[in-house]
Write a protein that holds these residues in place. Structure first.
Motif, PDB file in Angstrom:
ATOM      1  N   ARG A  80      42.057  55.321  56.953  1.00 26.30           N
ATOM      2  CA  ARG A  80      41.958  53.869  56.789  1.00 26.30           C
ATOM      3  C   ARG A  80      43.214  53.294  56.147  1.00 26.30           C
ATOM      4  O   ARG A  80      43.977  54.008  55.510  1.00 26.30           O
ATOM      5  CB  ARG A  80      40.745  53.506  55.936  1.00 26.30           C
ATOM      6  CG  ARG A  80      40.847  53.952  54.483  1.00 26.30           C
ATOM      7  CD  ARG A  80      39.487  53.859  53.780  1.00 26.30           C
ATOM      8  NE  ARG A  80      39.520  54.284  52.405  1.00 26.30           N
ATOM      9  CZ  ARG A  80      39.506  55.535  51.985  1.00 26.30           C
ATOM     10  NH1 ARG A  80      39.472  56.528  52.861  1.00 26.30           N
ATOM     11  NH2 ARG A  80      39.522  55.827  50.690  1.00 26.30           N
ATOM     12  N   THR A 143      39.997  46.312  54.189  1.00 26.85           N
ATOM     13  CA  THR A 143      40.060  47.680  54.698  1.00 26.85           C
ATOM     14  C   THR A 143      39.830  47.689  56.197  1.00 26.85           C
ATOM     15  O   THR A 143      38.914  47.024  56.697  1.00 26.85           O
ATOM     16  CB  THR A 143      38.990  48.571  54.017  1.00 26.85           C
ATOM     17  OG1 THR A 143      39.200  48.539  52.600  1.00 26.85           O
ATOM     18  CG2 THR A 143      39.057  50.004  54.518  1.00 26.85           C
ATOM     19  N   TYR A 145      39.424  50.705  59.180  1.00 22.71           N
ATOM     20  CA  TYR A 145      39.296  52.134  59.436  1.00 22.71           C
ATOM     21  C   TYR A 145      39.917  52.491  60.779  1.00 22.71           C
ATOM     22  O   TYR A 145      39.787  51.736  61.748  1.00 22.71           O
ATOM     23  CB  TYR A 145      37.823  52.556  59.430  1.00 22.71           C
ATOM     24  CG  TYR A 145      37.229  52.558  58.046  1.00 22.71           C
ATOM     25  CD1 TYR A 145      37.322  53.688  57.239  1.00 22.71           C
ATOM     26  CD2 TYR A 145      36.605  51.431  57.525  1.00 22.71           C
ATOM     27  CE1 TYR A 145      36.799  53.700  55.956  1.00 22.71           C
ATOM     28  CE2 TYR A 145      36.083  51.424  56.241  1.00 22.71           C
ATOM     29  CZ  TYR A 145      36.183  52.560  55.462  1.00 22.71           C
ATOM     30  OH  TYR A 145      35.676  52.558  54.187  1.00 22.71           O
TER      31      TYR A 145
END
Length: 163
Positions: A80, A143, A145
């Protein structure tokens, strides 16, 4: 032998001015490309980061403030990319759940929608995880991934397949 850190960390400190948002976009694009994100994902990341930076540029500081800085930290993990956009300006209210963030009133005519106000909605829509902290300034942590066949990568499965 020294143990490798959990994540590689890249930090930028820039003037909180609109003309530097492009520098952040290019940097994040290069990092995401190096990590192996797909083109569409890189575009999503760039847009989300640009929205977070633009919010800081437009809302964080009183224009009379001398030290108007924007801090961007990218943490590169195997699975990530975590991007943190922070300012030290004035905070704002933020007590709504992501589901409560809506870009426009559902009955509004698109021609009547004012520009702005879509930043947090877009960031939540484009990134996998978003956290907003308000204290001495605002920090937006986003974030994304890495995915394999539409599913988040699992290093354990990769390791077991290699064994």
């Amino acid at each position: 032998m020294a143990q490798r850190p959990e994540a590689d960390v890249i930090r930028l400190t820039l003037p909180a001015q609109a003309e530097y948002v492009g520098v952040v976009r290019l940097t994040v694009s290069g990092i995401a490309n190096r990590m192996g994100f797909a083109y569409e994902e890189i575009e999503d990341i760039k847009l989300a980061v640009a929205e977070a930076c633009t919010n800081a540029v437009n809302h964080a500081y009183d224009r009379a403030a001398e030290e108007m800085e924007l801090s961007v930290t990218c943490r590169v993990f195997p699975d990530r990319l975590v991007i943190e956009v922070a300012d030290q300006g004035k905070g704002f209210w933020f007590d709504r759940e992501p589901a409560d963030l809506r870009p426009i009133h559902p009955d509004a005519d698109l021609d009547d929608v004012a520009e702005g106000g879509l930043g947090l909605f877009l960031i939540h829509a484009l990134m996998d995880e978003v956290d907003v902290q308000v204290s001495e300034g605002v920090t937006v942590t986003m974030t994304k991934y890495l995915r394999g066949d539409g599913v988040a990568c699992d290093d354990r499965a990769d390791s077991e397949a290699e064994a």
